[in-house]
Each structure stands twice: as C-alpha cells, then as structure tokens.
Design a protein around this motif. Structure first.
Motif, PDB file in Angstrom:
ATOM      1  N   ALA A   1      27.275   2.732  86.203  1.00 16.03           N
ATOM      2  CA  ALA A   1      28.156   1.857  85.429  1.00 16.03           C
ATOM      3  C   ALA A   1      27.555   1.612  84.051  1.00 16.03           C
ATOM      4  O   ALA A   1      26.348   1.461  83.896  1.00 16.03           O
ATOM      5  CB  ALA A   1      28.339   0.545  86.165  1.00 16.03           C
ATOM      6  N   CYS A   2      28.411   1.572  83.050  1.00 19.46           N
ATOM      7  CA  CYS A   2      27.924   1.368  81.690  1.00 19.46           C
ATOM      8  C   CYS A   2      27.305  -0.020  81.547  1.00 19.46           C
ATOM      9  O   CYS A   2      27.868  -1.005  82.018  1.00 19.46           O
ATOM     10  CB  CYS A   2      29.063   1.532  80.690  1.00 19.46           C
ATOM     11  N   PRO A   3      26.160  -0.114  80.873  1.00 21.18           N
ATOM     12  CA  PRO A   3      25.495  -1.408  80.696  1.00 21.18           C
ATOM     13  C   PRO A   3      26.284  -2.390  79.819  1.00 21.18           C
ATOM     14  O   PRO A   3      25.870  -3.534  79.676  1.00 21.18           O
ATOM     15  CB  PRO A   3      24.162  -1.056  80.031  1.00 21.18           C
ATOM     16  N   CYS A   4      27.409  -1.964  79.243  1.00 19.30           N
ATOM     17  CA  CYS A   4      28.201  -2.913  78.457  1.00 19.30           C
ATOM     18  C   CYS A   4      29.209  -3.656  79.343  1.00 19.30           C
ATOM     19  O   CYS A   4      30.029  -4.426  78.851  1.00 19.30           O
ATOM     20  CB  CYS A   4      28.922  -2.217  77.309  1.00 19.30           C
ATOM     21  N   TRP A   5      29.119  -3.442  80.652  1.00 14.35           N
ATOM     22  CA  TRP A   5      29.948  -4.173  81.614  1.00 14.35           C
ATOM     23  C   TRP A   5      31.444  -3.865  81.469  1.00 14.35           C
ATOM     24  O   TRP A   5      32.299  -4.694  81.779  1.00 14.35           O
ATOM     25  CB  TRP A   5      29.722  -5.693  81.501  1.00 14.35           C
ATOM     26  N   SER A   6      31.773  -2.663  81.017  1.00 16.01           N
ATOM     27  CA  SER A   6      33.184  -2.298  80.876  1.00 16.01           C
ATOM     28  C   SER A   6      33.789  -1.932  82.224  1.00 16.01           C
ATOM     29  O   SER A   6      35.009  -1.896  82.365  1.00 16.01           O
ATOM     30  CB  SER A   6      33.304  -1.095  79.942  1.00 16.01           C
ATOM     31  N   GLY A   7      32.937  -1.603  83.203  1.00 21.23           N
ATOM     32  CA  GLY A   7      33.431  -1.129  84.483  1.00 21.23           C
ATOM     33  C   GLY A   7      33.598   0.384  84.503  1.00 21.23           C
ATOM     34  O   GLY A   7      33.900   0.971  85.537  1.00 21.23           O
TER      35      GLY A   7
ATOM     36  N   LYS B   1      31.337   7.963  80.281  1.00 19.81           N
ATOM     37  CA  LYS B   1      32.708   7.904  79.756  1.00 19.81           C
ATOM     38  C   LYS B   1      32.888   6.713  78.830  1.00 19.81           C
ATOM     39  O   LYS B   1      33.985   6.439  78.354  1.00 19.81           O
ATOM     40  CB  LYS B   1      33.691   7.779  80.918  1.00 19.81           C
ATOM     41  N   CYS B   2      31.802   5.975  78.587  1.00 15.01           N
ATOM     42  CA  CYS B   2      31.922   4.753  77.790  1.00 15.01           C
ATOM     43  C   CYS B   2      30.993   4.832  76.572  1.00 15.01           C
ATOM     44  O   CYS B   2      31.344   5.441  75.573  1.00 15.01           O
ATOM     45  CB  CYS B   2      31.613   3.556  78.700  1.00 15.01           C
ATOM     46  N   CYS B   3      29.827   4.264  76.676  1.00 17.04           N
ATOM     47  CA  CYS B   3      28.962   4.172  75.493  1.00 17.04           C
ATOM     48  C   CYS B   3      28.069   5.391  75.256  1.00 17.04           C
ATOM     49  O   CYS B   3      27.602   5.585  74.131  1.00 17.04           O
ATOM     50  CB  CYS B   3      28.097   2.918  75.592  1.00 17.04           C
ATOM     51  N   GLN B   4      27.832   6.191  76.272  1.00 17.62           N
ATOM     52  CA  GLN B   4      26.902   7.312  76.069  1.00 17.62           C
ATOM     53  C   GLN B   4      27.314   8.261  74.939  1.00 17.62           C
ATOM     54  O   GLN B   4      26.456   8.670  74.150  1.00 17.62           O
ATOM     55  CB  GLN B   4      26.708   8.100  77.369  1.00 17.62           C
TER      56      GLN B   4
END
Ligand SMILES: [Zn+2]
Length: 133
Positions: free
Chosen positions: A7-13, A18-21
């Motif tokens: 899970a992305c550490p920005c808590w997006s779920g 698929k998020c911050c990487q």
C-alpha cells in the motif's frame, strides 16, 4: 523500503507502484494534490532528494545550504512516524490536509494549508501554514 505492491505510504489505498512511485521515479505530478501526497510518502520513505526537488526555489522552505537542508529532512523523516494523511480540500493551487504524525510517541499531528506554484512548468511546494487545532 516497501515493495512495489505494498500500500502506498500516502494512505491513498492504492498500491505504491500505481500511486506515488512513478512520481518518485521522475514522473510529473499533474496536480498539487497528487504532488502533496507524493511528498508525504517521500518523507515517510526518506526520499530526501524528492522533497528538495519538489520545493519551489523561491519559497520560504527552500534552503540554499543543501547539505544542511538534506540533514534536516533526513532527521525529520527518520524520527517521525507517519500514521495518516487525509486530504480535506484541494483547489487549483492549494491543498488542505491533516497529517497524523508521532515523534517520540508524542502526537505531533497538524492541519496545514499548502500553497503550490509552478516553476518551469512543474508544480512545486511553495509554502504552508498550520491551522489552529
Ligand atoms: Zn501515494
């Protein structure tokens, strides 16, 4: 370091990959909200260069002494437990969020309105003001 499927550490779920990487690997944040999230997760992951790169050079958080600045960010990153992020509102150039943070088991959470500005066509974090609880 988290694996890409975690899970992305920005808590997006969303999954980190698929998020911050993609942003941490050099991609462009399309909006201030996305940039804000990626900076939160960069702090959590200790990606100091990303924090520095996404700080507006004309903003008050920018430090010309990059070695000292890097050290400050590293210390904050290492000694803080990043327990949550809630985006409360986002407009064209401002993001209001609640960051849940602990340092030495003390709750140091805060609500901030961050201001973003473009620099050479890229969104950068310009400044931020904490709100009273
Ligand atoms: Zn994320």
């Amino acid at each position: 370091m988290k694996t890409p499927n975690a899970a992305c550490p920005c808590w997006s779920g969303l999954a980190y990959e698929k998020c911050c990487q993609p942003l941490h690997k050099g991609g462009e944040a399309p909006t201030p909200e996305v940039l804000m999230r990626s900076r939160y997760s960069a702090y959590k992951l200790g990606l100091v260069d990303y924090i520095m790169k996404t700080t507006h050079p004309d903003g008050p958080r920018f430090q010309a002494d990059t070695a000292a600045w890097k050290h400050d960010i590293e210390a904050f990153s290492k000694h803080t437990h990043f327990a949550g992020l809630q985006i409360l509102s986002a407009s064209e150039d401002k993001v209001m969020f609640r960051a849940t943070l602990f340092a030495n088991s003390q709750d140091v959470s805060y609500t901030e309105i961050s201001v973003f500005r473009q620099h050479n066509g890229h969104w950068k974090y310009f400044s931020g003001a904490h709100l009273d609880p």
